[in-house]
Design a protein around this motif. Structure first.
Motif, PDB file in Angstrom:
ATOM      1  N   ASP A 429     158.087  44.870  99.549  1.00  0.00           N
ATOM      2  CA  ASP A 429     159.526  44.671  99.346  1.00  0.00           C
ATOM      3  C   ASP A 429     159.868  44.610  97.865  1.00  0.00           C
ATOM      4  OD1 ASP A 429     160.035  44.663 102.072  1.00  0.00           O
ATOM      5  OD2 ASP A 429     159.877  42.475 102.245  1.00  0.00           O
ATOM      6  N   VAL A 430     159.023  43.935  97.077  1.00  0.00           N
ATOM      7  CA  VAL A 430     159.234  43.903  95.624  1.00  0.00           C
ATOM      8  C   VAL A 430     159.100  45.301  95.038  1.00  0.00           C
ATOM      9  CG1 VAL A 430     158.320  43.069  93.423  1.00  0.00           C
ATOM     10  CG2 VAL A 430     158.533  41.496  95.346  1.00  0.00           C
ATOM     11  N   LYS A 431     158.099  46.029  95.484  1.00  0.00           N
ATOM     12  CA  LYS A 431     157.898  47.393  94.995  1.00  0.00           C
ATOM     13  C   LYS A 431     159.102  48.265  95.317  1.00  0.00           C
ATOM     14  CE  LYS A 431     154.491  51.137  95.026  1.00  0.00           C
ATOM     15  NZ  LYS A 431     153.185  51.590  95.580  1.00  0.00           N
ATOM     16  N   ASN A 432     159.669  48.086  96.492  1.00  0.00           N
ATOM     17  CA  ASN A 432     160.869  48.836  96.865  1.00  0.00           C
ATOM     18  C   ASN A 432     162.028  48.501  95.931  1.00  0.00           C
ATOM     19  OD1 ASN A 432     162.367  50.646  98.517  1.00  0.00           O
ATOM     20  ND2 ASN A 432     163.228  48.929  99.651  1.00  0.00           N
ATOM     21  N   TYR A 433     162.174  47.224  95.603  1.00  0.00           N
ATOM     22  CA  TYR A 433     163.218  46.809  94.651  1.00  0.00           C
ATOM     23  C   TYR A 433     163.010  47.503  93.308  1.00  0.00           C
ATOM     24  CZ  TYR A 433     166.037  43.891  91.565  1.00  0.00           C
ATOM     25  OH  TYR A 433     166.950  43.465  90.623  1.00  0.00           O
ATOM     26  N   LEU A 434     161.797  47.479  92.821  1.00  0.00           N
ATOM     27  CA  LEU A 434     161.501  48.086  91.519  1.00  0.00           C
ATOM     28  C   LEU A 434     161.778  49.583  91.531  1.00  0.00           C
ATOM     29  CD1 LEU A 434     158.164  46.211  90.705  1.00  0.00           C
ATOM     30  CD2 LEU A 434     160.405  45.777  89.684  1.00  0.00           C
ATOM     31  N   GLN A 435     161.458  50.234  92.629  1.00  0.00           N
ATOM     32  CA  GLN A 435     161.720  51.666  92.730  1.00  0.00           C
ATOM     33  C   GLN A 435     163.213  51.959  92.794  1.00  0.00           C
ATOM     34  OE1 GLN A 435     159.311  52.593  96.176  1.00  0.00           O
ATOM     35  NE2 GLN A 435     157.509  53.068  94.930  1.00  0.00           N
ATOM     36  N   ILE A 436     163.962  51.113  93.510  1.00  0.00           N
ATOM     37  CA  ILE A 436     165.415  51.271  93.579  1.00  0.00           C
ATOM     38  C   ILE A 436     166.026  51.210  92.179  1.00  0.00           C
ATOM     39  CG2 ILE A 436     167.556  50.132  94.339  1.00  0.00           C
ATOM     40  CD1 ILE A 436     165.960  49.246  96.849  1.00  0.00           C
ATOM     41  N   HIS A 437     165.494  50.311  91.355  1.00  0.00           N
ATOM     42  CA  HIS A 437     166.040  50.098  90.010  1.00  0.00           C
ATOM     43  C   HIS A 437     165.294  50.885  88.936  1.00  0.00           C
ATOM     44  CE1 HIS A 437     167.768  46.708  92.247  1.00  0.00           C
ATOM     45  NE2 HIS A 437     168.689  46.654  91.298  1.00  0.00           N
ATOM     46  N   GLY A 438     164.335  51.706  89.332  1.00  0.00           N
ATOM     47  CA  GLY A 438     163.597  52.511  88.364  1.00  0.00           C
ATOM     48  C   GLY A 438     162.784  51.691  87.390  1.00  0.00           C
ATOM     49  N   GLN A 439     162.165  50.590  87.858  1.00  0.00           N
ATOM     50  CA  GLN A 439     161.486  49.675  86.946  1.00  0.00           C
ATOM     51  C   GLN A 439     159.986  49.539  87.188  1.00  0.00           C
ATOM     52  OE1 GLN A 439     164.051  46.180  87.601  1.00  0.00           O
ATOM     53  NE2 GLN A 439     164.879  46.494  85.540  1.00  0.00           N
ATOM     54  N   GLN A 440     159.444  50.291  88.110  1.00  0.00           N
ATOM     55  CA  GLN A 440     158.008  50.191  88.383  1.00  0.00           C
ATOM     56  C   GLN A 440     157.189  50.519  87.139  1.00  0.00           C
ATOM     57  OE1 GLN A 440     156.439  49.004  90.981  1.00  0.00           O
ATOM     58  NE2 GLN A 440     154.372  49.505  90.257  1.00  0.00           N
ATOM     59  N   GLN A 441     157.655  51.464  86.354  1.00  0.00           N
ATOM     60  CA  GLN A 441     156.913  51.858  85.150  1.00  0.00           C
ATOM     61  C   GLN A 441     156.842  50.728  84.136  1.00  0.00           C
ATOM     62  OE1 GLN A 441     158.282  55.506  83.375  1.00  0.00           O
ATOM     63  NE2 GLN A 441     156.696  55.517  81.794  1.00  0.00           N
ATOM     64  N   ILE A 442     157.896  49.901  84.074  1.00  0.00           N
ATOM     65  CA  ILE A 442     157.872  48.757  83.151  1.00  0.00           C
ATOM     66  C   ILE A 442     156.760  47.796  83.533  1.00  0.00           C
ATOM     67  CG2 ILE A 442     159.149  46.744  82.335  1.00  0.00           C
ATOM     68  CD1 ILE A 442     161.721  48.324  82.723  1.00  0.00           C
ATOM     69  N   VAL A 443     156.648  47.524  84.821  1.00  0.00           N
ATOM     70  CA  VAL A 443     155.609  46.613  85.294  1.00  0.00           C
ATOM     71  C   VAL A 443     154.233  47.180  84.973  1.00  0.00           C
ATOM     72  CG1 VAL A 443     154.629  45.479  87.323  1.00  0.00           C
ATOM     73  CG2 VAL A 443     157.113  45.706  87.110  1.00  0.00           C
ATOM     74  N   GLU A 444     154.048  48.448  85.229  1.00  0.00           N
ATOM     75  CA  GLU A 444     152.760  49.073  84.936  1.00  0.00           C
ATOM     76  C   GLU A 444     152.458  49.029  83.444  1.00  0.00           C
ATOM     77  OE1 GLU A 444     153.141  52.968  86.566  1.00  0.00           O
ATOM     78  OE2 GLU A 444     153.127  52.266  88.662  1.00  0.00           O
ATOM     79  N   SER A 445     153.477  49.216  82.628  1.00  0.00           N
ATOM     80  CA  SER A 445     153.280  49.209  81.177  1.00  0.00           C
ATOM     81  C   SER A 445     152.820  47.848  80.673  1.00  0.00           C
ATOM     82  CB  SER A 445     154.585  49.611  80.482  1.00  0.00           C
ATOM     83  OG  SER A 445     154.472  49.490  79.076  1.00  0.00           O
ATOM     84  N   VAL A 446     153.502  46.780  81.090  1.00  0.00           N
ATOM     85  CA  VAL A 446     153.126  45.454  80.571  1.00  0.00           C
ATOM     86  C   VAL A 446     151.775  45.020  81.096  1.00  0.00           C
ATOM     87  CG1 VAL A 446     155.532  44.771  80.215  1.00  0.00           C
ATOM     88  CG2 VAL A 446     154.387  44.146  82.343  1.00  0.00           C
ATOM     89  N   TYR A 447     151.435  45.410  82.316  1.00  0.00           N
ATOM     90  CA  TYR A 447     150.165  44.981  82.884  1.00  0.00           C
ATOM     91  C   TYR A 447     148.978  45.747  82.287  1.00  0.00           C
ATOM     92  CZ  TYR A 447     151.260  41.332  86.199  1.00  0.00           C
ATOM     93  OH  TYR A 447     151.614  40.133  86.754  1.00  0.00           O
ATOM     94  N   SER A 448     149.239  46.782  81.555  1.00  0.00           N
ATOM     95  CA  SER A 448     148.134  47.440  80.847  1.00  0.00           C
ATOM     96  C   SER A 448     147.524  46.511  79.807  1.00  0.00           C
ATOM     97  CB  SER A 448     148.609  48.730  80.180  1.00  0.00           C
ATOM     98  OG  SER A 448     149.559  48.455  79.144  1.00  0.00           O
ATOM     99  N   SER A 449     148.283  45.468  79.433  1.00  0.00           N
ATOM    100  CA  SER A 449     147.782  44.472  78.463  1.00  0.00           C
ATOM    101  C   SER A 449     147.138  43.278  79.145  1.00  0.00           C
ATOM    102  CB  SER A 449     148.961  43.975  77.604  1.00  0.00           C
ATOM    103  OG  SER A 449     149.819  43.131  78.364  1.00  0.00           O
ATOM    104  N   PHE A 450     146.969  43.342  80.456  1.00  0.00           N
ATOM    105  CA  PHE A 450     146.451  42.193  81.210  1.00  0.00           C
ATOM    106  C   PHE A 450     144.922  42.158  81.119  1.00  0.00           C
ATOM    107  CE2 PHE A 450     146.002  39.536  85.122  1.00  0.00           C
ATOM    108  CZ  PHE A 450     146.860  38.507  84.746  1.00  0.00           C
TER     109      PHE A 450
END
Length: 453
Positions: A429-450
């Protein structure tokens, strides 16, 4: 998040002050509680074959009039169960617990419980009418009838608002453009709550420090003094949500660097050969809570550090003649509250870590995110060793190696317990929200520093 020890003590005290604060250890008589007339039902696919009754009992905490206020439709901070009956409820709610209850209501609705729709509508009204600071909700509220009222010491927590926001995002993701008009309106109302928070998130960002402030003290009209500066703690979700919420706010946007510049450490010299992540005080939920909403195992460059962190906790819990659950912040066996942790996986000094022989069931349930069969196996071992831990409204929140138990069942911890068994659905459901708002890439970007520093 690096929290000064004195702050931890103060916040824990605020959380658990309430009725019946007996200092005597509760060691209830053996009891076999009868089945309840009603129950919380979710899809059968979430019930492990050898843990069906146990999960059901923990779900039943969220029955109206038991662990949930029927008028305000929010979970209580804690309840007291004696002789199979709820004898006390602390009329306070924690917004992180509210968020996890929202996620449970979605699963109840999907399982065919039409009353869950009405409950979601009532709960949203409660949140819409609650006192706020720049759109952000208070960490704790007094539950008075159908209303939420400020506590005497009112705090706005970035950590808990982050947790709640991800739960609200999951609600939008679940019902966005739903063909059921009531569900579609629920999604719209929820998005409006999230949109109203943008100013608050922008204001919590300190441009000079480059990090998010941990919150606002409403009572003192000032910022809480410390910052969210660690990726390894549960507070990372607050910073992540602040970035997502303010993406389009121009000068008010919280940059990705607020997340990527946070520190994270691991132990490369652990005596057992592990390389676990270090949370601030070694508490299990600090590392694992965000994974209820975000699939960190696929986002992280190397998730071994979380696996090893779990192995350290499992080894510790199994070392006693009577195994205990994993160690995490929880009630104490004398009905107080402590931020329990393990020194071997803590960044804080030994003197700052409350390492005792007390464990909490919800922490072992969180282990299901990594190893569901392993988590169930350990929970059943705990039940066999401490049979009195189970009631028909959930498992008592704390037990020590001598069998002493808290008599409290906490709303937030029950939320974590049950959500651990349907976390995959929340993540979708969270992933669906992120896709609706075009924000999945932001999450992937910040987690590259994890990765550890």
């Amino acid at each position: 998040m690096k929290i000064p020890n004195v702050v931890i003590v103060i916040l824990a005290t605020i959380t658990m002050i309430g009725c019946n604060s007996s200092e005597s250890k509760y060691n209830p008589d053996d009891q076999s509680c009868p089945a309840l007339d009603s129950s919380i039902d979710i899809s059968g696919k979430y019930y492990p074959n050898n843990f069906k009754a146990e999960l059901q009992n923990n779900l039943n905490f969220f029955l109206d009039g038991a662990g949930v206020s029927e008028k305000a439709q929010v979970p209580y901070d804690f309840i007291v169960v004696r002789n199979c009956k709820v004898v006390d409820q602390r009329p306070v709610t924690n917004i992180s617990a509210v968020g996890l209850y929202i996620n449970l209501l979605v699963e109840m609705q999907r399982a065919g419980d039409n009353e869950a729709i009405l409950k979601l509508e009532k709960l949203l009204t409660t949140l819409e009418d609650a006192p706020k600071w720049k759109g952000l909700l208070h960490w704790l509220y007094s539950v008075e009838g159908a209303e939420l009222k400020p506590m005497s010491k009112a705090l706005v927590s970035a950590v808990d608002n982050g947790n709640l926001s991800f739960s609200l995002a999951a609600l939008v993701g679940a019902y966005h453009d739903n063909e059921n008009s009531r569900l579609a309106v629920i999604a719209e109302r929820t998005q409006a709550l999230l949109d109203a928070q943008k100013l608050g998130w922008s204001d919590l960002y300190d441009k000079e420090k480059g990090w998010l402030r941990s919150g606002w003290n409403v009572t003192e009209a000032d910022y809480i003094s410390y910052y969210i500066d660690r990726k390894s703690n549960e507070s990372r979700l607050g910073t992540l949500w602040a970035i997502l919420a303010t993406e389009a706010e121009g000068a008010g946007a919280v940059p990705e660097e607020a997340f990527t510049s946070m520190k994270m450490y691991a132990d490369n010299k652990h005596p057992a050969g592990y390389q676990p992540i270090l949370t601030w005080d070694g508490s299990y939920f600090q590392a694992m809570l965000p994974a209820l909403w975000i699939d960190e195992s696929t986002l992280s460059p190397d998730y071994t550090m979380m696996d090893d962190f779990s192995k350290v906790h499992l080894d510790y819990a199994n070392q006693f003649d009577k195994p205990i659950p994993f160690v995490s912040a929880s009630a104490t066996v004398d009905n107080k509250y402590l931020a329990f942790g393990l020194r071997s996986v803590a960044e804080a000094s030994d003197s700052q870590v409350h390492q005792e022989t007390t464990g909490t069931p919800h922490a072992t349930a969180l282990y299901a995110i990594i190893d569901k069969p392993g988590a169930v196996e350990h929970l059943l071992k705990v039940k066999q060793a401490h049979s009195r831990i189970e009631t028909n409204y959930g498992w008592f929140d704390a037990v020590d190696s001598d069998g002493n138990m808290s008599e409290r069942i906490l709303g937030l911890d029950q939320g974590m317990f049950v959500a651990s068994f349907f976390h995959e659905s929340i993540r979708e459901d969270v992933k669906n929200y992120l896709q609706i708002h075009g924000q999945q890439q932001i999450v992937e970007s910040v987690y590259s520093s994890f990765i550890p520093d």
